[in-house]
Design a protein around this motif. Sequence first.
Motif, PDB file in Angstrom:
ATOM      1  N   ILE A  13       0.840  -1.201   0.000  1.00 27.28           N
ATOM      2  CA  ILE A  13       0.000   0.000   0.000  1.00 27.28           C
ATOM      3  C   ILE A  13       0.875   1.251   0.000  1.00 27.28           C
ATOM      4  CG2 ILE A  13      -1.657   1.340   1.363  1.00 27.28           C
ATOM      5  CD1 ILE A  13      -2.834  -1.426   2.250  1.00 27.28           C
ATOM      6  N   ALA A  14       1.896   1.255   0.835  1.00 30.07           N
ATOM      7  CA  ALA A  14       2.796   2.408   0.909  1.00 30.07           C
ATOM      8  C   ALA A  14       3.550   2.609  -0.407  1.00 30.07           C
ATOM      9  CB  ALA A  14       3.773   2.233   2.070  1.00 30.07           C
ATOM     10  N   LEU A  15       3.978   1.514  -1.039  1.00 34.03           N
ATOM     11  CA  LEU A  15       4.665   1.620  -2.324  1.00 34.03           C
ATOM     12  C   LEU A  15       3.731   2.148  -3.405  1.00 34.03           C
ATOM     13  CD1 LEU A  15       6.740  -1.679  -2.307  1.00 34.03           C
ATOM     14  CD2 LEU A  15       7.656   0.650  -2.236  1.00 34.03           C
ATOM     15  N   ASP A  16       2.490   1.700  -3.378  1.00 32.68           N
ATOM     16  CA  ASP A  16       1.518   2.162  -4.362  1.00 32.68           C
ATOM     17  C   ASP A  16       1.284   3.663  -4.229  1.00 32.68           C
ATOM     18  OD1 ASP A  16      -0.178   1.335  -6.548  1.00 32.68           O
ATOM     19  OD2 ASP A  16      -1.874   1.834  -5.253  1.00 32.68           O
ATOM     20  N   GLU A  17       1.261   4.137  -2.998  1.00 32.29           N
ATOM     21  CA  GLU A  17       1.088   5.578  -2.763  1.00 32.29           C
ATOM     22  C   GLU A  17       2.351   6.358  -3.142  1.00 32.29           C
ATOM     23  OE1 GLU A  17      -0.028   5.764   1.347  1.00 32.29           O
ATOM     24  OE2 GLU A  17      -2.045   5.006   0.950  1.00 32.29           O
ATOM     25  N   ALA A  18       3.513   5.788  -2.886  1.00 28.26           N
ATOM     26  CA  ALA A  18       4.775   6.478  -3.153  1.00 28.26           C
ATOM     27  C   ALA A  18       5.159   6.457  -4.639  1.00 28.26           C
ATOM     28  CB  ALA A  18       5.896   5.850  -2.326  1.00 28.26           C
ATOM     29  N   HIS A  19       4.703   5.428  -5.365  1.00 30.94           N
ATOM     30  CA  HIS A  19       5.093   5.250  -6.768  1.00 30.94           C
ATOM     31  C   HIS A  19       3.861   4.953  -7.628  1.00 30.94           C
ATOM     32  CE1 HIS A  19       9.310   5.127  -5.512  1.00 30.94           C
ATOM     33  NE2 HIS A  19       8.900   4.350  -4.523  1.00 30.94           N
ATOM     34  N   PRO A  20       2.925   5.901  -7.723  1.00 37.59           N
ATOM     35  CA  PRO A  20       1.662   5.636  -8.427  1.00 37.59           C
ATOM     36  C   PRO A  20       1.815   5.408  -9.934  1.00 37.59           C
ATOM     37  CG  PRO A  20       1.835   7.958  -7.876  1.00 37.59           C
ATOM     38  CD  PRO A  20       2.988   7.259  -7.203  1.00 37.59           C
ATOM     39  N   ASP A  21       2.906   5.874 -10.521  1.00 37.27           N
ATOM     40  CA  ASP A  21       3.084   5.724 -11.964  1.00 37.27           C
ATOM     41  C   ASP A  21       3.909   4.505 -12.352  1.00 37.27           C
ATOM     42  OD1 ASP A  21       1.630   8.057 -12.375  1.00 37.27           O
ATOM     43  OD2 ASP A  21       3.418   9.320 -12.220  1.00 37.27           O
ATOM     44  N   VAL A  22       4.285   3.695 -11.382  1.00 31.59           N
ATOM     45  CA  VAL A  22       5.125   2.527 -11.632  1.00 31.59           C
ATOM     46  C   VAL A  22       4.249   1.283 -11.764  1.00 31.59           C
ATOM     47  CG1 VAL A  22       6.894   1.028 -10.629  1.00 31.59           C
ATOM     48  CG2 VAL A  22       7.105   3.505 -10.444  1.00 31.59           C
ATOM     49  N   ASP A  23       4.542   0.463 -12.776  1.00 29.26           N
ATOM     50  CA  ASP A  23       3.861  -0.821 -12.921  1.00 29.26           C
ATOM     51  C   ASP A  23       4.657  -1.853 -12.120  1.00 29.26           C
ATOM     52  OD1 ASP A  23       2.802  -3.282 -13.685  1.00 29.26           O
ATOM     53  OD2 ASP A  23       2.509  -2.649 -15.765  1.00 29.26           O
ATOM     54  N   MET A  59       3.681  -9.119  -5.369  1.00 29.09           N
ATOM     55  CA  MET A  59       2.352  -9.694  -5.628  1.00 29.09           C
ATOM     56  C   MET A  59       1.265  -8.920  -4.879  1.00 29.09           C
ATOM     57  SD  MET A  59       2.760 -12.064  -7.824  1.00 29.09           S
ATOM     58  CE  MET A  59       4.114 -11.122  -8.502  1.00 29.09           C
ATOM     59  N   ALA A  60       1.546  -8.536  -3.646  1.00 28.71           N
ATOM     60  CA  ALA A  60       0.576  -7.746  -2.881  1.00 28.71           C
ATOM     61  C   ALA A  60       0.349  -6.391  -3.542  1.00 28.71           C
ATOM     62  CB  ALA A  60       1.049  -7.575  -1.439  1.00 28.71           C
ATOM     63  N   TRP A  61       1.410  -5.811  -4.071  1.00 25.95           N
ATOM     64  CA  TRP A  61       1.310  -4.535  -4.767  1.00 25.95           C
ATOM     65  C   TRP A  61       0.439  -4.679  -6.013  1.00 25.95           C
ATOM     66  CZ3 TRP A  61       6.256  -1.350  -6.413  1.00 25.95           C
ATOM     67  CH2 TRP A  61       5.880  -0.078  -6.818  1.00 25.95           C
ATOM     68  N   LEU A  62       0.648  -5.765  -6.757  1.00 24.04           N
ATOM     69  CA  LEU A  62      -0.174  -6.019  -7.932  1.00 24.04           C
ATOM     70  C   LEU A  62      -1.652  -6.180  -7.565  1.00 24.04           C
ATOM     71  CD1 LEU A  62       2.129  -8.441  -9.907  1.00 24.04           C
ATOM     72  CD2 LEU A  62       1.259  -6.250 -10.735  1.00 24.04           C
ATOM     73  N   GLU A  63      -1.913  -6.913  -6.500  1.00 24.37           N
ATOM     74  CA  GLU A  63      -3.287  -7.093  -6.042  1.00 24.37           C
ATOM     75  C   GLU A  63      -3.892  -5.774  -5.577  1.00 24.37           C
ATOM     76  OE1 GLU A  63      -3.638 -10.241  -3.185  1.00 24.37           O
ATOM     77  OE2 GLU A  63      -2.533 -11.628  -4.476  1.00 24.37           O
ATOM     78  N   GLU A  64      -3.089  -4.939  -4.951  1.00 23.55           N
ATOM     79  CA  GLU A  64      -3.555  -3.640  -4.486  1.00 23.55           C
ATOM     80  C   GLU A  64      -3.977  -2.767  -5.680  1.00 23.55           C
ATOM     81  OE1 GLU A  64      -4.720  -0.934  -1.749  1.00 23.55           O
ATOM     82  OE2 GLU A  64      -4.087  -2.978  -1.383  1.00 23.55           O
ATOM     83  N   ARG A  65      -3.262  -2.893  -6.770  1.00 24.95           N
ATOM     84  CA  ARG A  65      -3.608  -2.145  -7.976  1.00 24.95           C
ATOM     85  C   ARG A  65      -4.911  -2.651  -8.580  1.00 24.95           C
ATOM     86  NH1 ARG A  65       0.660   0.848 -10.719  1.00 24.95           N
ATOM     87  NH2 ARG A  65       1.358   2.124  -8.975  1.00 24.95           N
ATOM     88  N   GLY A  66      -5.192  -3.952  -8.355  1.00 26.82           N
ATOM     89  CA  GLY A  66      -6.430  -4.591  -8.798  1.00 26.82           C
ATOM     90  C   GLY A  66      -6.863  -4.209 -10.123  1.00 26.82           C
TER      91      GLY A  66
END
Length: 66
Positions: A13-23, A59-66
């Motif tokens: 979750i923190a990575l998704d917030e910190a790096h929103p433009d990264v796949d 994998m958790a990051w990928l799922e978070e992006r859903g």
Amino acid sequence: MTLSWKDTLEIAIALDEAHPDVDPRYVRFTDLHAWVCDLDGFEDNPEHSNERILEAIQMAWLEERG
């Protein structure tokens, strides 16, 4: 909140917030490791990670992006 390597969902979750433009599919583990260690609140030993932990975070990051 303090984070450690076992907090894969919270880290994702923190990575998704910190790096929103990264796949997350294309992040190298070396970069992922550095980004996790740089997160606010991350206080675990950087040497305690391994490929399995980094893969779980990815994998958790990928799922978070859903």
